[in-house]
Design an enzyme around this catalytic site. Structure first.
Site, PDB file in Angstrom:
ATOM      1  N   GLU A  42       0.813  -1.222   0.000  1.00  0.00           N
ATOM      2  CA  GLU A  42       0.000   0.000   0.000  1.00  0.00           C
ATOM      3  C   GLU A  42       0.848   1.274   0.000  1.00  0.00           C
ATOM      4  OE1 GLU A  42      -3.067  -0.376  -0.520  1.00  0.00           O
ATOM      5  OE2 GLU A  42      -3.182  -2.535  -0.127  1.00  0.00           O
ATOM      6  N   HIS A 170     -15.363  -2.698  -1.732  1.00  0.00           N
ATOM      7  CA  HIS A 170     -14.557  -1.525  -1.360  1.00  0.00           C
ATOM      8  C   HIS A 170     -15.345  -0.615  -0.407  1.00  0.00           C
ATOM      9  CE1 HIS A 170     -10.574  -0.366  -2.717  1.00  0.00           C
ATOM     10  NE2 HIS A 170     -10.890   0.903  -2.528  1.00  0.00           N
ATOM     11  N   ARG A 178      -5.595  -3.835   3.070  1.00  0.00           N
ATOM     12  CA  ARG A 178      -5.112  -4.465   4.293  1.00  0.00           C
ATOM     13  C   ARG A 178      -6.215  -5.269   4.974  1.00  0.00           C
ATOM     14  NH1 ARG A 178      -0.975   0.311   5.088  1.00  0.00           N
ATOM     15  NH2 ARG A 178      -2.636   1.434   4.043  1.00  0.00           N
ATOM     16  N   TYR A 206      -0.262  -9.811  -8.298  1.00  0.00           N
ATOM     17  CA  TYR A 206      -1.405  -9.791  -7.380  1.00  0.00           C
ATOM     18  C   TYR A 206      -2.502  -8.877  -7.911  1.00  0.00           C
ATOM     19  CZ  TYR A 206      -3.685  -8.169  -2.968  1.00  0.00           C
ATOM     20  OH  TYR A 206      -4.564  -7.788  -1.984  1.00  0.00           O
ATOM     21  N   TYR A 207      -2.136  -7.662  -8.296  1.00  0.00           N
ATOM     22  CA  TYR A 207      -3.123  -6.718  -8.827  1.00  0.00           C
ATOM     23  C   TYR A 207      -3.761  -7.250 -10.112  1.00  0.00           C
ATOM     24  CZ  TYR A 207      -1.540  -2.967  -5.677  1.00  0.00           C
ATOM     25  OH  TYR A 207      -1.244  -2.186  -4.581  1.00  0.00           O
TER      26      TYR A 207
END
Length: 243
Positions: A42, A170, A178, A206-207
């Site tokens: 992040e 979201h 996190r 990952y993204y």
């Protein structure tokens, strides 16, 4: 897909319960790696060793107060997740809010544990999260799926879906990544698997696989990604227990 990892878990289960000194050693290592990598993904600039000393109560010069709190807060959120497992508490919206509140404590107390009241976009993602007016309903559907269907799938697939679906909603202004990784690992640890520590070095992959899930409904790549990370999570047990 999960035969290899289930075999490792069976070997680990044969050593349980682990001796207290082994549990303590493994926990300290896990908390440091998990906290460092999840925060680094992040944008936190603390190094692994800097994260270690911050968790020991030492201030690192040249680093922001926020970065210090991010490390401390994440460690405390892991403690909370472990407490949930110890008490065998059922999955709930209350846990989601509590985890998020711990993540943003002393950083953004106004939004900690509170759903966003505005629309947002996920930077670099192909799909946008739902309108803020739908969040309460989306979370209710998320919990309903968990209570009625989640037990039918393998724990690794379940953990991956918890992560991806939560990120897709979201629900918070900040701290969704996190929180989602903590929720994913809550599922894995409940089922007796090592947590999935996604490393900052694997951030791009990952993204990409997470975006495929959210934007196109292609789930297999992310499930494989989580599988591989959990497989790596057995490495400390191999070293300590020789499995």
């Amino acid at each position: 897909m999960f035969e290899d990892i289930d075999q490792l878990k069976q070997q680990l289960d044969q050593h349980r319960p682990l001796a207290p000194n082994i549990v303590k050693n493994l926990q300290e290592d896990l908390i440091l790696r998990w906290t460092y990598h999840s925060n680094a993904i992040e944008g936190n600039t603390l190094t692994l060793m800097e994260t270690k000393v911050v968790l020991e109560g030492i201030t690192v010069g040249g680093k922001s107060l926020r970065e210090h709190f991010e490390a401390i807060n994440h460690r405390n959120a892991i403690y909370y997740v472990e407490d949930i497992i110890k008490k065998q508490e059922p999955f709930s919206e209350w846990q989601i809010r509590n985890i998020h509140q711990l993540i943003l404590k002393n950083i953004d107390d106004d939004h900690a544990g509170r759903y966003r009241q505005q629309n947002v976009i996920i930077s670099g993602a192909s799909a946008n999260p739902p309108d803020h007016t739908l969040i309460t309903d989306k979370i209710a559907q998320f919990i309903d799926w968990y209570n009625n269907e989640a037990a039918r799938v393998h724990p690794i697939e379940r953990a991956a879906k918890v992560h991806a679906d939560f990120v897709g909603i979201h629900p918070f202004i900040d701290g969704n990544g996190r929180t989602s990784r903590l929720l994913m690992n809550l599922e894995l640890m409940k089922a007796g698997y090592p947590p999935c520590v996604i490393t900052v070095e694997n951030r791009l992959a990952y993204y990409e696989v997470l975006d495929q899930w959210m934007a196109q409904g292609i789930t297999e790549p992310f499930i494989h990604f989580v599988h591989d990370a959990v497989f790596e999570g057995f490495q400390p047990y191999r070293v300590v227990l020789g499995i």
